[in-house]
Design a protein around this motif. Structure first.
Motif, PDB file in Angstrom:
ATOM      1  N   LEU A 106       0.814  -1.221   0.000  1.00 54.69           N
ATOM      2  CA  LEU A 106       0.000   0.000   0.000  1.00 54.69           C
ATOM      3  C   LEU A 106       0.849   1.274   0.000  1.00 54.69           C
ATOM      4  N   ARG A 107       2.148   1.124   0.151  1.00 52.66           N
ATOM      5  CA  ARG A 107       3.021   2.301   0.053  1.00 52.66           C
ATOM      6  C   ARG A 107       3.177   2.765  -1.393  1.00 52.66           C
ATOM      7  N   LEU A 108       2.858   1.876  -2.336  1.00 56.16           N
ATOM      8  CA  LEU A 108       2.967   2.232  -3.750  1.00 56.16           C
ATOM      9  C   LEU A 108       1.702   2.939  -4.213  1.00 56.16           C
ATOM     10  N   PRO A 109       1.837   4.087  -4.861  1.00 51.43           N
ATOM     11  CA  PRO A 109       0.641   4.797  -5.339  1.00 51.43           C
ATOM     12  C   PRO A 109      -0.023   4.098  -6.510  1.00 51.43           C
ATOM     13  N   ASP A 110       0.718   3.298  -7.249  1.00 48.14           N
ATOM     14  CA  ASP A 110       0.177   2.622  -8.427  1.00 48.14           C
ATOM     15  C   ASP A 110       0.754   1.214  -8.484  1.00 48.14           C
ATOM     16  N   LEU A 111      -0.139   0.221  -8.348  1.00 49.49           N
ATOM     17  CA  LEU A 111       0.296  -1.174  -8.311  1.00 49.49           C
ATOM     18  C   LEU A 111       0.136  -1.873  -9.662  1.00 49.49           C
ATOM     19  N   ARG A 112      -0.308  -1.156 -10.665  1.00 52.09           N
ATOM     20  CA  ARG A 112      -0.515  -1.780 -11.972  1.00 52.09           C
ATOM     21  C   ARG A 112       0.798  -2.333 -12.524  1.00 52.09           C
ATOM     22  N   GLY A 113       0.758  -3.618 -12.878  1.00 56.14           N
ATOM     23  CA  GLY A 113       1.929  -4.259 -13.442  1.00 56.14           C
ATOM     24  C   GLY A 113       3.008  -4.631 -12.443  1.00 56.14           C
ATOM     25  N   ARG A 114       2.775  -4.370 -11.163  1.00 55.19           N
ATOM     26  CA  ARG A 114       3.799  -4.662 -10.145  1.00 55.19           C
ATOM     27  C   ARG A 114       3.519  -5.973  -9.404  1.00 55.19           C
ATOM     28  N   LEU A 115       2.347  -6.533  -9.603  1.00 56.20           N
ATOM     29  CA  LEU A 115       1.922  -7.703  -8.838  1.00 56.20           C
ATOM     30  C   LEU A 115       1.962  -8.965  -9.694  1.00 56.20           C
ATOM     31  N   TRP A 116       2.292 -10.088  -9.072  1.00 52.57           N
ATOM     32  CA  TRP A 116       2.407 -11.334  -9.825  1.00 52.57           C
ATOM     33  C   TRP A 116       1.080 -11.718 -10.450  1.00 52.57           C
ATOM     34  N   ALA A 117       1.141 -12.208 -11.691  1.00 55.41           N
ATOM     35  CA  ALA A 117      -0.081 -12.566 -12.409  1.00 55.41           C
ATOM     36  C   ALA A 117       0.144 -13.800 -13.279  1.00 55.41           C
ATOM     37  N   GLY A 118       0.781 -14.823 -12.709  1.00 54.86           N
ATOM     38  CA  GLY A 118       1.064 -16.034 -13.483  1.00 54.86           C
ATOM     39  C   GLY A 118       0.116 -17.178 -13.187  1.00 54.86           C
ATOM     40  N   HIS A 119      -1.081 -16.856 -12.735  1.00 57.35           N
ATOM     41  CA  HIS A 119      -2.022 -17.889 -12.306  1.00 57.35           C
ATOM     42  C   HIS A 119      -2.389 -18.867 -13.426  1.00 57.35           C
ATOM     43  N   THR A 120      -2.721 -18.348 -14.598  1.00 54.37           N
ATOM     44  CA  THR A 120      -3.174 -19.254 -15.661  1.00 54.37           C
ATOM     45  C   THR A 120      -2.032 -20.114 -16.185  1.00 54.37           C
TER      46      THR A 120
END
Length: 231
Positions: free
Chosen positions: A182-196
């Protein structure tokens, strides 16, 4: 009828626990925040008993900490705590993938088997929702779908104790990670998304690729938290 009272109290207990867990995971109850049973009971307009039971449940899950003199508080986890959590998670998932490689009974049916295919399709759908949330930087939505994704994925192995243990570890991990993310103002593209990609690897019975995907996700998140701490 005495049974009705017990059901009502049990339902209240779960509702309060769910609401407080969501508040912690959303970062609205910040680390170190302390509160008493009476404070929460007044907030929800209920008696102290279901509140106390809900808080004890959350404390047992590592979502809250019990303070003998002040009630309960949101834990203040460190990055070192997170590192230990993902190590513990890794031991569980590595065991799952090893079982897959060795022909675990849950995966004796071919991937095209209707029941197996339906279960994998459901898990993949959760993964797609999690990926969309990660791309949008919507942390709260991501956490919800990520937890459901792993819950349903681990359930494929047919061992409820394993599924419950992994779920608890992942909830704790998110409680820890949220305070930093939550310290980041913008989390777009910063979070893991390898679920599929993980689902696809499991559908192919490719345990090694599955293990590599999960290790990469752990490294990505840990690196980000370390950067936020040191930065």
């Amino acid at each position: 009828m005495p049974g009705n009272g017990a059901v009502t109290r049990s339902t209240l207990r779960q509702q309060i626990a769910d609401a407080l867990r969501d508040e912690v995971l959303a970062g609205r109850l910040r680390p170190g925040r302390a509160f008493t049973v009476r404070e929460i009971a007044d907030q929800y307009g209920v008696s102290a008993t279901p509140v106390r039971e809900a808080l004890v449940d959350l404390s047992a899950q590592g979502i809250l900490e019990a303070d003998q003199h002040r009630g309960f508080r949101v834990p203040e986890y460190s990055v070192a705590d997170y590192r230990n959590m993902i190590e513990a998670r890794g031991l569980v998932t590595d065991g799952m993938f090893q079982a897959l490689a060795e022909g675990h009974p849950a995966f004796h049916t071919p991937p095209e088997d209707p029941r197996t295919a339906a279960a994998l399709t459901t898990v993949r759908r959760r993964g797609e929702e999690a990926q969309r949330a990660a791309a949008a930087g919507d942390l709260t939505i991501l956490i919800g779908y990520d937890l459901r994704f792993w819950r349903e994925l681990s359930a494929l192995f047919g061992n409820p104790y394993l599924a419950d243990f992994l779920h608890r570890l992942r909830v704790q991990s998110w409680v820890c990670a949220v305070q930093y993310l939550l310290r980041l103002p913008d989390l777009r593209g910063r979070l893991w998304a390898g679920h599929t990609e993980l689902v696809d690897a499991l559908a192919r019975r490719d345990a090694e690729t599955a293990r590599t995907i999960v290790a990469a996700s752990n490294t990505q998140t840990l690196t980000l938290l370390e950067h936020l701490t040191n930065g």
